[in-house]
Design an enzyme around this catalytic site. Structure first.
Site, PDB file in Angstrom:
ATOM      1  N   HIS A  10       2.805   3.543  -8.976  1.00  0.00           N
ATOM      2  CA  HIS A  10       2.550   2.271  -9.078  1.00  0.00           C
ATOM      3  C   HIS A  10       3.792   1.881 -10.140  1.00  0.00           C
ATOM      4  O   HIS A  10       4.230   0.591  -9.934  1.00  0.00           O
ATOM      5  CB  HIS A  10       1.129   2.142 -10.100  1.00  0.00           C
ATOM      6  CG  HIS A  10       0.136   2.329  -9.296  1.00  0.00           C
ATOM      7  ND1 HIS A  10      -0.262   2.160  -8.072  1.00  0.00           N
ATOM      8  CD2 HIS A  10      -1.069   3.228  -9.579  1.00  0.00           C
ATOM      9  CE1 HIS A  10      -1.286   2.554  -7.634  1.00  0.00           C
ATOM     10  NE2 HIS A  10      -1.929   3.206  -8.597  1.00  0.00           N
TER      11      HIS A  10
ATOM     12  N   ARG B 219      -5.436  -2.256   8.654  1.00  0.00           N
ATOM     13  CA  ARG B 219      -6.688  -3.078   7.967  1.00  0.00           C
ATOM     14  C   ARG B 219      -6.151  -4.086   7.110  1.00  0.00           C
ATOM     15  O   ARG B 219      -5.279  -3.887   6.617  1.00  0.00           O
ATOM     16  CB  ARG B 219      -7.720  -2.216   7.828  1.00  0.00           C
ATOM     17  CG  ARG B 219      -7.371  -1.215   6.285  1.00  0.00           C
ATOM     18  CD  ARG B 219      -8.662  -0.445   5.881  1.00  0.00           C
ATOM     19  NE  ARG B 219      -8.090   0.520   4.906  1.00  0.00           N
ATOM     20  CZ  ARG B 219      -7.637   1.634   5.274  1.00  0.00           C
ATOM     21  NH1 ARG B 219      -7.657   2.200   6.386  1.00  0.00           N
ATOM     22  NH2 ARG B 219      -7.492   2.671   4.386  1.00  0.00           N
TER      23      ARG B 219
ATOM     24  N   TRP C 236     -11.487  -1.886  -8.616  1.00  0.00           N
ATOM     25  CA  TRP C 236     -12.319  -1.750  -9.862  1.00  0.00           C
ATOM     26  C   TRP C 236     -12.799  -0.095  -9.838  1.00  0.00           C
ATOM     27  O   TRP C 236     -13.216   0.205 -10.642  1.00  0.00           O
ATOM     28  CB  TRP C 236     -13.399  -2.404 -10.302  1.00  0.00           C
ATOM     29  CG  TRP C 236     -12.635  -3.958 -10.570  1.00  0.00           C
ATOM     30  CD1 TRP C 236     -12.552  -5.036  -9.785  1.00  0.00           C
ATOM     31  CD2 TRP C 236     -11.989  -4.155 -11.716  1.00  0.00           C
ATOM     32  NE1 TRP C 236     -11.953  -5.949 -10.724  1.00  0.00           N
ATOM     33  CE2 TRP C 236     -11.538  -5.432 -11.860  1.00  0.00           C
ATOM     34  CE3 TRP C 236     -11.727  -3.690 -12.972  1.00  0.00           C
ATOM     35  CZ2 TRP C 236     -10.848  -6.208 -12.817  1.00  0.00           C
ATOM     36  CZ3 TRP C 236     -11.084  -4.146 -14.225  1.00  0.00           C
ATOM     37  CH2 TRP C 236     -10.613  -5.574 -14.037  1.00  0.00           C
TER      38      TRP C 236
ATOM     39  N   LEU D 295      11.850 -19.971  -4.669  1.00  0.00           N
ATOM     40  CA  LEU D 295      10.888 -19.036  -3.920  1.00  0.00           C
ATOM     41  C   LEU D 295       9.418 -19.103  -4.983  1.00  0.00           C
ATOM     42  O   LEU D 295       9.376 -19.395  -5.934  1.00  0.00           O
ATOM     43  CB  LEU D 295      11.474 -17.494  -4.251  1.00  0.00           C
ATOM     44  CG  LEU D 295      10.473 -16.627  -3.914  1.00  0.00           C
ATOM     45  CD1 LEU D 295      10.642 -16.412  -2.267  1.00  0.00           C
ATOM     46  CD2 LEU D 295      10.896 -14.916  -4.367  1.00  0.00           C
TER      47      LEU D 295
ATOM     48  N   ARG E   7       0.443   7.820  -2.131  1.00  0.00           N
ATOM     49  CA  ARG E   7       0.921   8.864  -1.375  1.00  0.00           C
ATOM     50  C   ARG E   7       2.511   9.113  -1.708  1.00  0.00           C
ATOM     51  O   ARG E   7       3.030  10.031  -1.398  1.00  0.00           O
ATOM     52  CB  ARG E   7       0.812   8.374   0.130  1.00  0.00           C
ATOM     53  CG  ARG E   7      -0.639   8.665   0.618  1.00  0.00           C
ATOM     54  CD  ARG E   7      -1.013   7.826   1.842  1.00  0.00           C
ATOM     55  NE  ARG E   7      -1.569   6.510   1.507  1.00  0.00           N
ATOM     56  CZ  ARG E   7      -1.864   5.487   2.380  1.00  0.00           C
ATOM     57  NH1 ARG E   7      -1.511   5.888   3.664  1.00  0.00           N
ATOM     58  NH2 ARG E   7      -2.246   4.267   2.079  1.00  0.00           N
TER      59      ARG E   7
ATOM     60  N   ASP F 260       0.889  -1.270   0.075  1.00  0.00           N
ATOM     61  CA  ASP F 260       0.103   0.002   0.117  1.00  0.00           C
ATOM     62  C   ASP F 260       1.015   1.264  -0.101  1.00  0.00           C
ATOM     63  O   ASP F 260       2.015   1.222   0.490  1.00  0.00           O
ATOM     64  CB  ASP F 260      -0.850  -0.074   1.266  1.00  0.00           C
ATOM     65  CG  ASP F 260      -2.012   0.873   1.136  1.00  0.00           C
ATOM     66  OD1 ASP F 260      -2.307   1.444   0.131  1.00  0.00           O
ATOM     67  OD2 ASP F 260      -2.733   1.116   1.799  1.00  0.00           O
TER      68      ASP F 260
HETATM   69  C1  IPE Z   1      -5.398  -2.933  -0.772  1.00  0.00           C
HETATM   70  O1  IPE Z   1      -5.056  -1.352  -0.736  1.00  0.00           O
HETATM   71  C2  IPE Z   1      -5.164  -3.497  -1.887  1.00  0.00           C
HETATM   72  C3  IPE Z   1      -3.983  -3.468  -2.489  1.00  0.00           C
HETATM   73  C4  IPE Z   1      -3.026  -3.217  -2.041  1.00  0.00           C
HETATM   74  C5  IPE Z   1      -3.820  -4.186  -4.109  1.00  0.00           C
HETATM   75  P1  IPE Z   1      -6.091  -0.452  -0.916  1.00  0.00           P
HETATM   76  O2  IPE Z   1      -5.161   0.978  -0.862  1.00  0.00           O
HETATM   77  O3  IPE Z   1      -6.925  -0.638  -2.101  1.00  0.00           O
HETATM   78  O4  IPE Z   1      -6.884  -0.574   0.366  1.00  0.00           O
HETATM   79  P2  IPE Z   1      -8.022   0.588   1.048  1.00  0.00           P
HETATM   80  O5  IPE Z   1      -8.935   0.985  -0.088  1.00  0.00           O
HETATM   81  O6  IPE Z   1      -7.139   1.624   1.471  1.00  0.00           O
HETATM   82  O7  IPE Z   1      -8.553  -0.195   2.268  1.00  0.00           O
HETATM   83  C1  IPE Z   2      -1.235   0.617  -3.653  1.00  0.00           C
HETATM   84  O1  IPE Z   2      -1.228   1.588  -3.458  1.00  0.00           O
HETATM   85  C2  IPE Z   2      -1.280  -0.190  -4.931  1.00  0.00           C
HETATM   86  C3  IPE Z   2      -2.671  -0.661  -5.243  1.00  0.00           C
HETATM   87  C4  IPE Z   2      -3.662  -0.645  -4.205  1.00  0.00           C
HETATM   88  C5  IPE Z   2      -3.270  -1.032  -6.362  1.00  0.00           C
HETATM   89  P1  IPE Z   2      -2.539   2.664  -3.299  1.00  0.00           P
HETATM   90  O2  IPE Z   2      -2.642   3.021  -4.881  1.00  0.00           O
HETATM   91  O3  IPE Z   2      -3.534   2.260  -2.701  1.00  0.00           O
HETATM   92  O4  IPE Z   2      -1.723   4.166  -2.664  1.00  0.00           O
HETATM   93  P2  IPE Z   2      -2.605   5.095  -1.635  1.00  0.00           P
HETATM   94  O5  IPE Z   2      -3.051   4.182  -0.687  1.00  0.00           O
HETATM   95  O6  IPE Z   2      -3.307   5.959  -2.334  1.00  0.00           O
HETATM   96  O7  IPE Z   2      -1.319   5.862  -1.165  1.00  0.00           O
HETATM   97 MG    MG Z   3      -4.136   2.383  -0.763  1.00  0.00          MG
END
Ligand code: IPE
Ligand code: IPE
Ligand code: MG
Length: 235
Positions: A29, A186, A61, A123, A16, A12
């Site tokens: 990404h 979470r 999505w 792995l 940010r 995650d």
């Molecule tokens: C969880 O992250 C899904 C992935 C890392 C692929 P999100 O950023 O989508 O989760 P929420 O929405 O903050 O809970």
């Molecule tokens: C995780 O980073 C990647 C995916 C969920 C696909 P985020 O895109 O959720 O990044 P934040 O949480 O918005 O910083």
């Molecule tokens: Mg996120």
């Protein structure tokens, strides 16, 4: 305790990470996808056997279409490279999640990556794409129901072990350690069944900044935990 055999990661904080640098989310990404390669190498070096990464959730999505498309392109590019390096990395690639919603070409690429890498097991890298734990459980229940209806399975024969065999993770042991980056605490619909007795570790840094030193720190924390599985401490 020894090095965790199986580490699951919620990658995650890409958005940010990019925002802090004044970059578009997709740049985060891209940096995140690059980091997957580095963490695979580091995990293997540290003796981890299974690495299971959350790349795209069933809820993702709901993001802007252009972002979802960029994520698919990155994942597909990553798999392309992984197919080529599977031999030198001796890495078995698996994908969990409902891949039937993905582009047919991407689905074929996933099947090919799983096929060419299936002879390796130094792995085991599992990537969760269009994965949601509730969706996985519902799909498993449907298959159990179909087998009962077909007469090949008796309801009394359904045990925890048998049911686990209907999940996408049927070939994997349960994770010993779950890591989530970027400070959020979470599960976001990740591996609800499989994480029943896993240790949790929350890293403050966003995923693109989660490097080998951070991984070592998470493993060190894990090694100092006292896992009990409902029993008492054996002195
Ligand atoms: C969880 O992250 C899904 C992935 C890392 C692929 P999100 O950023 O989508 O989760 P929420 O929405 O903050 O809970
Ligand atoms: C995780 O980073 C990647 C995916 C969920 C696909 P985020 O895109 O959720 O990044 P934040 O949480 O918005 O910083
Ligand atoms: Mg996120």
């Amino acid at each position: 305790m020894s090095v965790p055999e199986h580490i699951a990661i919620i990658m995650d904080g890409n958005g940010r990470w990019a925002k802090k640098r004044g970059l578009p989310r997709n740049a985060g990404h891209t940096a995140g996808a690059k980091n997957v390669e580095d963490i695979c190498v580091a995990a293997k070096k540290l003796g981890v056997k299974y690495l299971t990464l959350y790349a795209l959730s069933t809820e993702n999505w709901s993001r802007p279409e252009a972002e979802v498309r960029a994520l698919m392109r990155l994942l597909s590019g990553y798999l392309d490279k992984a197919i080529k390096t599977a031999h030198e990395n001796r890495m078995h690639i698996r994908v969990i999640g409902d891949i039937t919603r993905l582009e047919p070409k991407f689905q074929r690429q996933i099947i090919e990556a799983e096929r060419v890498s299936s002879v390796y097991d130094e792995l085991n890298l599992t990537i969760a794409i269009n994965y949601g734990s509730r969706d996985e459980l519902v799909r498993a229940v449907r298959r159990v129901g179909a087998d009962i209806k077909a007469g090949t399975l008796a309801p009394e024969a359904v045990s925890e072990e048998l049911f686990a065999g209907y999940l996408d993770t049927r070939e994997l042991p349960d994770p010993d350690l779950l890591i989530r980056t970027s400070g959020e605490q979470r599960l976001s619909n990740y591996l609800l069944w499989q994480l029943a007795y896993s240790e949790f570790y929350f890293a403050q840094v966003p995923w693109p900044d989660f490097d080998e030193a951070q991984l070592v720190r998470a493993i060190d924390a894990y090694e100092n935990r006292d896992r009990r599985y409902g029993g008492i401490r054996e002195e």
